[in-house]
Each structure stands twice: as C-alpha cells, then as structure tokens.
Design an enzyme around this catalytic site. Structure first.
Site, short mmCIF file in Angstrom:
data_model
loop_
_atom_site.label_atom_id
_atom_site.label_comp_id
_atom_site.label_asym_id
_atom_site.label_seq_id
_atom_site.Cartn_x
_atom_site.Cartn_y
_atom_site.Cartn_z
N HIS A 98 0.84 -1.20 0.00
CA HIS A 98 0.00 0.00 0.00
C HIS A 98 0.87 1.24 0.00
CE1 HIS A 98 0.78 -1.19 4.17
NE2 HIS A 98 0.79 0.11 4.47
N HIS A 100 0.83 5.24 1.20
CA HIS A 100 0.17 6.25 2.03
C HIS A 100 0.16 7.57 1.28
CE1 HIS A 100 0.62 4.11 6.04
NE2 HIS A 100 1.55 3.48 5.34
#
Ligand code: 5GP
Ligand code: ZN
Length: 132
Positions: A98, A100
């Site tokens: 992922h 941010h």
C-alpha cells in the site's frame, strides 16, 4: 490468508472507500496521521513493492497522483507526502502492499525527519556497492 486489507477489499471488514476500480482501492487510514490520510492498494494481494507486478503498479501510481491532487484541492492541504513502507525494518505493519497519501498542513504534527549523515558516508563507496 489472514490479511486485514484483503478482508477490507472483500468487504468483510468495513472501511471508508475514497476510490475503487477493478485493480485498486483507496481507503481512509484508520489512524488519520494527518487529516485525510489515505491508503492506496492493489486488490490482488502482493506483500510489498518487490512483489507487485509492473502493470498493476503503473496503474496504482497514476491513481495515487490523481488522488494526491484531489485531496490537496478538496481538503485544502498545503502539501502532500507519498510514503510506502516495505518490510518491518522500514515500518511496514500490514503486509499487503500500500501507498500512504498524507495531506500536509502548515503546523500539523507529522514528523518525518531526514538526519544528515553526509559527514560519515562516502558516496563513492555507496555507489560502488549499489552498482557492483
Ligand atoms: P504500514 O505501517 O504497514 O505502512 O501502514 C499500515 C496502515 O494501515 C497504518 O497506518 C494503520 O493505521 C492502517 N490500518 C491498519 N489496520 C487498518 C484497518 O483495519 N482499517 C484501516 N482503514 N486502516 C488500517
Ligand atoms: Zn492482502
């Protein structure tokens, strides 16, 4: 697989969805380290940047760019940090790749410090190691 982000993607766990398409999903990070802190991730499980396939990553980074612009405008952010942790040593806590997106505001309390180690680092040594 016992992956919290896979469960979010499969809608087994609720989340606040900022964006979704066939390949990626973006959700609000629970921690809200800054106002609007968002995570963008592939729907398919890849642990980290070493594993994610190039086409998915290319699509994902385009979405990161679009969302960075959208969050900056809509949340009136003064800046944006884009951050991705890979491996525990780098601060990764959820082992599903992922990125941010951290909207930044003048006087927010997020602390990302780059300590200057230039005096004790030989740049040629570093280059030689990388390219040997
Ligand atoms: P990492 O430390 O792996 O780079 O980031 C993991 C992030 O996932 C953390 O910022 C944490 O707040 C967020 N997070 C962990 N569990 C959940 C969850 O169940 N829902 C949401 N929306 N965020 C989560
Ligand atoms: Zn997963």
């Amino acid at each position: 697989m016992n992956c919290i982000f896979c469960k979010i993607i499969n809608k087994e766990i609720p989340s606040k969805i900022v964006y979704e398409d066939d390949l990626v999903i973006a959700i609000l990070d629970l921690s809200q380290a800054t106002y609007g802190h968002t995570l963008v991730m592939p729907k398919k499980h890849y642990a980290n940047i070493y594993e994610i396939d190039d086409d998915t990553l290319a699509h994902l980074i385009k979405i990161v760019k679009e969302l960075a612009i959208k969050l900056k405008n809509k949340l009136h952010a003064d800046g944006i940090n884009i951050l991705n942790n890979n491996d525990e040593a780098a601060g990764q806590t959820v082992m599903h790749y992922h990125i941010h997106i951290l909207p930044r505001y003048k006087n927010d309390d997020l602390n990302i410090n780059f300590t200057d180690h230039s005096k004790d680092t030989n740049l040629d040594d570093v280059l030689n190691k990388i390219n040997s």
